[in-house]
Design an enzyme around this catalytic site. Structure first.
Site, PDB file in Angstrom:
ATOM      1  N   GLU A  90       0.832  -1.204   0.000  1.00 35.71           N
ATOM      2  CA  GLU A  90       0.000   0.000   0.000  1.00 35.71           C
ATOM      3  C   GLU A  90       0.869   1.259   0.000  1.00 35.71           C
ATOM      4  O   GLU A  90       0.531   2.262  -0.643  1.00 35.71           O
ATOM      5  CB  GLU A  90      -0.952  -0.026   1.198  1.00 35.71           C
ATOM      6  CG  GLU A  90      -2.070  -1.059   1.026  1.00 35.71           C
ATOM      7  CD  GLU A  90      -2.989  -1.156   2.224  1.00 35.71           C
ATOM      8  OE1 GLU A  90      -4.176  -0.839   2.085  1.00 35.71           O
ATOM      9  OE2 GLU A  90      -2.504  -1.547   3.303  1.00 35.71           O
ATOM     10  N   GLU A  94      -3.886  -9.596   3.594  1.00 38.99           N
ATOM     11  CA  GLU A  94      -4.710  -9.362   4.780  1.00 38.99           C
ATOM     12  C   GLU A  94      -5.902 -10.296   4.873  1.00 38.99           C
ATOM     13  O   GLU A  94      -6.334 -10.664   5.974  1.00 38.99           O
ATOM     14  CB  GLU A  94      -5.191  -7.906   4.797  1.00 38.99           C
ATOM     15  CG  GLU A  94      -4.111  -6.885   5.097  1.00 38.99           C
ATOM     16  CD  GLU A  94      -3.380  -6.410   3.846  1.00 38.99           C
ATOM     17  OE1 GLU A  94      -2.680  -5.398   3.913  1.00 38.99           O
ATOM     18  OE2 GLU A  94      -3.520  -7.068   2.788  1.00 38.99           O
TER      19      GLU A  94
END
Length: 752
Positions: A99, A119
Site C-alpha cells: 500500500e 490481509e
C-alpha cells in the site's frame, strides 16, 4: 541520506507495534523535509536489508492504538508529494508495504521481488486505501483476484499487470534513483492513483455479479473475502474519498469479528508448532538436525517384496540441513506424492522398485504427476529438471539403500509387515540412518523394537495426496532421539510442509480425534439421519468435505481392514457377540456391511453415496443406501427419529474436541495450538474457526461440557461422549483462556 537530487528514505523492520509507529513517523518526517527542501527534486523509498516491507506487525491489529488510519494518512501524504516518489521494491512488498508502494508515483522492482495484499488470510482487508488504489492501477479483475485471495505475485507478473513500472536484475536502489532523476519535472497528476478512474469493463455490473458468486463459493463461510469484494466494488461505484470511508467501515467490521481473531490465532499457532519440546528437556532450540545426504522411502507393498524408491536431496541454501539424496520405495498413491514433493523441493530422488514391471509403471505415474506440477509453476520459477538422472532416477538395485541417511517407509498399514521391513533396514542401512515410518496409527515403539537402533526410528505421517497436503505429523517414541526429531522437522520445512511433533498412541493426534467424530456420524445414521444430511451440516459449518464424502474418498476398505486387524469385525469376532456392541461399548456394523457388499467408495463407484462410475467424483444420494438404513433399523429395532442440525453438529464436533482434551491430558501433544494446526492443515477444519480447540474456547467450555453431559446421558454406552476429566477441571477453575490451559496440567502427565 541524499543521492544527488534524490532523497533516499529507508523503511526499517516493523516488528513490534511501537516500532511500526516509529517507521511511519520517520517516513512522514522525511517526506515533509523533502517537500520543504528546494534542493531535493525527488524521493526514493526502499527497504532495509533487501526487503521493502512485509507490512504491519499482526499483533498490532488487536490493539486499541491501531496503526491502519495512520498508515492510510501516510500513503496519502506520499501520493500528494510535490516531488516524484519512487519505490524500490526488493524482497517482498506485502500488505501495508504494498500500500505504501501504491502511494508512490513510480515503482521499480527486482526480478526476484514478490508483492501481495495477504490481509484476507488474516480475516481482514487492506485497510490503508489499498482496495481503492489497486483497482485504479491494474483494473478490477486483477485487483479482485489479488485482494480476495491474498496471493503473492512475482515481479514479472506485476509488470504485466501494470502494478510496477520496471523490473531490474541489477541494483534496484540505483535503478530507482535513475528513474527518479529521469522523471523530475514531469507532471505528477496522472501518477496519483486517487485521481485516476477505475478502468471500465464492457459490463461492469455483470462482471461484479459473477465475481461475487465465485468469491462467496471460494470463501466457504469466511467473511473477509466477501468484504474485500465489497470494498473493491465500492471503488467502482464511489469517488475515491467515499470509497476510502467504505473501506474503513468494512475493515472495522472484520477487525471486530471472531473470524479475524481465529485466523490470526491460526497464524501464530502454526509458528508455535515449530517450537517443539519434550518432557526430557530436548527442544527445537537445543537439538541439531543431522545432515541428510541421501535417503530412502518404502511404500505401498502388500508383501515384503517391497517396492523401494530412493530419493535424495541436494543442499538448498534455504535449508540448514543438506538433504542431498533420498530413496523412495514403492509408487502407490502415497509414494508418488512423496516422490513428487521431494522433486519439487529440489531433492534428488532415486526410485527403487522390486522389478522392471513395477519400475516402469511407477516411472510413468510419477512423471505424469511431475509434468502436471511443472504446468502449475509460475513463469520464471526454477524448473524441475526431473528428466536428469541426477535429480530423479529409477532402479531395481536394492543395494542403493546401504549408504542412505534417511528412509521413509510408507507400506501397507500392517504391523507385521512394517516390523519385518524395519528389521531388514536396521541390518542394511548404515549406522545413524534415520528410519521413518509413514504410519497413520500404529505403535512407533513396537515398530522400533524390530531394529537395533530404536533411537533412529520416528513416525512421519504424510497426508494424501502428499504433494498437495501441507501437514506432516511427526511422532516420536520412547527411544527416539532429539536429533531424529529435529531432522524430521527440518525435512518438513524442506518440503514446505507444516511439521507438528506429537506423542505415540493409536491414531496419534489427527486420526485419534477423527475416530469419535466419524463414529458419531455413523451413529446418527442408525438413529434416523442420512449421509447427505450429516455432510451438509458439517460442510455448512466450513469443512471442505463431510465425514461420509471423506470416507468415500479415502476408501471404506481402509477402515475395514483396520477394524479387522483390531478384531472388531470379521471371523475373529467371538460367536454370540451382539452385532451393535464390542467390549461393552456401542458399535455400528454399518460400514462393515457396505464393505461386505463391495462398496468401498469412489474407487468402486459406490459407498455411502453412488458415483457416475468407478473412480468417479460426483457424489449422489443413493436409494439403495437409504433402503439399507431402513432395513437395518427394522432388524435392530431402532425407531428412527428426526435429528436436527444442532445435534448433528454438536455430537460430531464436541466428541472430537473431547478427545482433544484427553490427548492434552495425556501429554500426547504439548498444547492446544498443535491440535488446531493439525486439524486446519490435515483434516479440512475451517481455518476461519481457528481449529477445534480454539472453537471450543470461543463457544465456551461450560457449554461444551453441558452438551457432552446431555449426550452422554442419552448414550451411556458411548465413551467418546463422556466428558474428559481435563475439560471438567478447566470448567471448574473458571473457564480460563486457551493460552492458560496447559498450566492446569501436572508435568508428570506428559507422555510426549
Amino acid at each position: 541520506m541524499g543521492a544527488g537530487l534524490c532523497l533516499l528514505l529507508e523503511v526499517f523492520d516493523c516488528t513490534g507495534e511501537s516500532r511500526h509507529f516509529e517507521v511511519l513517523q520517520a517516513l512522514e518526517d522525511g517526506l515533509k523535509k523533502a517537500d520543504a527542501d528546494p534542493s531535493v527534486k525527488a524521493v526514493m523509498i526502499c527497504g532495509e536489508n533487501g526487503k521493502f516491507s512485509a507490512g504491519a506487525d499482526i499483533r498490532g491489529f488487536s490493539s486499541v492504538n491501531r496503526p491502519v488510519r495512520t498508515l492510510g494518512a501516510l500513503v496519502s501524504l506520499i501520493e500528494s508529494s510535490k516531488k516524484p516518489v519512487v519505490a524500490a521494491i526488493e524482497g517482498v512488498a506485502l500488505g501495508g508495504g504494498l500500500e505504501v508502494a501504491l502511494g508512490c508515483h513510480y515503482r521499480v522492482a527486482h526480478v526476484k521481488a514478490r508483492m501481495g495484499l495477504p490481509e484476507v488470510t488474516l480475516g481482514l482487508l487492506p485497510g490503508a486505501e489499498g482496495t481503492q488504489r489497486l483497482p485504479r492501477l491494474i483494473g478490477v479483475p486483477a485487483a479482485l483476484d489479488m485482494i480476495t485471495t491474498g496471493k503473492h505475485i512475482p515481479a514479472t507478473e506485476a509488470l504485466k499487470l501494470g502494478l510496477i513500472d520496471e523490473v531490474v536484475e541489477e541494483n534496484t536502489v540505483e535503478a530507482a534513483i535513475r528513474l527518479a532523476n529521469k522523471v523530475i519535472g514531469q507532471p505528477l497528476g496522472p501518477r496519483r492513483l486517487s485521481l485516476k478512474p477505475v478502468p471500465k469493463l464492457p459490463n461492469m455490473e455483470a462482471f461484479l455479479s459473477e465475481a461475487r458468486v465465485r468469491v462467496k463459493k471460494r470463501a466457504q463461510g469466511c467473511l473477509a473475502p466477501e468484504l474485500c469484494f465489497q470494498a473493491v466494488r465500492a471503488a467502482t461505484q464511489m469517488p475515491f474519498a467515499d470509497g476510502v470511508r467504505r473501506e474503513r467501515e468494512l475493515f472495522m467490521v472484520l477487525l471486530s469479528s471472531g473470524q479475524a481473531r481465529a485466523l490470526q490465532y491460526a497464524f501464530f499457532a502454526e509458528r508455535a508448532a515449530q517450537r517443539w519440546t519434550t518432557p526430557g528437556g530436548a527442544s527445537w532450540s537445543s537439538a541439531t538436525p543431522q545432515p541428510v545426504r541421501s535417503a530412502a522411502v518404502i511404500d505401498g507393498i502388500p508383501t515384503f517384496q517391497f517396492v523401494p524408491i530412493t530419493s535424495g536431496h541436494k543442499s538448498d541454501s534455504m535449508f540448514f540441513t543438506p538433504f542431498s539424496q533420498l530413496i523412495y520405495f514403492g509408487l502407490g498413491t502415497m509414494g508418488r506424492g512423496i516422490v513428487t514433493s521431494l522433486v519439487k523441493a529440489n531433492i534428488p530422488v532415486v526410485a527403487l522398485e522390486r522389478d522392471l514391471e513395477y519400475l516402469n509403471t511407477g516411472r510413468k505415474a510419477v512423471m505424469l504427476l511431475l509434468e502436471r506440477e511443472v504446468m502449475k509453476m509460475e513463469r520464471g520459477a526454477q524448473t524441475l529438471d526431473f528428466h536428469n538422472p541426477a535429480c530423479l532416477q529409477f532402479t531395481v538395485d536394492f543395494d542403493s539403500l546401504r549408504d542412505v541417511d534417511l528412509v521413509i517407509e510408507a507400506v501397507f498399514e500392517n504391523m507385521a509387515l512394517k516390523k519385518e521391513i524395519f528389521h531388514k533396514l536396521s541390518r542394511i542401512c548404515k549406522p545413524g540412518a534415520l528410519l521413518c515410518t509413514n504410519t497413520s496409527a500404529l505403535n512407533i515403539d513396537e515398530i522400533a523394537s524390530a531394529t537395533s537402533c530404536p533411537q533412529q526410528v520416528i513416525g512421519t505421517h504424510f497426508f494424501s495426496p502428499a504433494h498437495v497436503m501441507r501437514l506432516l505429523e511427526i511422532i516420536y517414541g520412547r527411544h527416539t532421539s532429539p536429533t531424529a526429531i529435529a531432522t524430521a522437522m527440518q525435512l518438513a520445512k524442506a518440503l514446505r510442509k507444516v511439521g507438528v511433533v506429537v506423542g505415540n498412541c493409536f491414531g496419534f493426534v489427527g486420526n485419534r480425534m477423527m475416530f469419535p467424530y466419524v463414529q458419531q456420524a455413523v451413529f446418527l445414521l442408525e438413529e434416523g439421519s442420512r449421509p447427505e444430511a450429516v455432510d451438509r451440516v458439517l460442510e455448512d459449518f466450513g469443512f471442505k468435505i463431510g465425514p461420509f464424502r471423506m470416507s468415500d474418498l479415502a476408501g471404506l476398505d481402509v477402515g475395514w481392514r483396520s477394524r479387522q486387524g483390531q478384531g472388531l469385525t470379521g471371523p475373529s469376532v467371538p460367536a454370540g457377540t451382539p452385532a451393535r456392541q464390542r467390549h461393552g461399548q456401542r458399535y455400528s456394523p454399518l460400514p462393515d456391511l457396505l464393505c461386505e457388499s463391495g462398496r468401498f467408495g469412489q474407487k468402486t463407484g459406490k459407498g455411502w453415496y453412488q458415483y457416475e462410475k468407478a473412480g468417479g467424483r460426483t457424489a449422489t444420494p443413493d436409494p439403495w443406501l437409504h433402503n439399507l438404513l431402513a432395513q437395518y433399523r427394522d432388524t435392530h429395532g431402532i425407531e428412527p427419529r428426526f435429528i436436527d442440525q444442532e445435534e448433528i453438529l454438536e455430537r460430531c464436533l464436541f466428541s472430537l474436541i473431547n478427545e482433544g482434551f484427553a490427548i492434552l491430558a495425556e501429554g500426547i501433544a504439548s498444547g492446544p495450538e498443535h491440535l488446531d494446526v493439525i486439524y486446519i492443515n490435515g483434516y479440512g477444519w475451517p481455518k476461519h474457526r481457528g481449529g477445534p480447540m480454539f472453537y471450543a474456547s470461543t463457544v465456551g467450555l461450560p457449554h461444551v461440557l453441558a452438551k457432552l453431559h446431555k449426550y452422554s446421558e442419552a448414550h451411556p454406552d458411548v465413551p467418546g461422549l463422556r466428558p474428559s476429566a481435563f475439560l471438567k477441571k478447566l470448567v471448574a477453575v473458571g473457564n480460563p483462556p486457551i493460552k492458560e490451559w496447559m498450566s492446569y496440567l501436572s508435568q508428570q502427565s506428559s507422555r510426549l
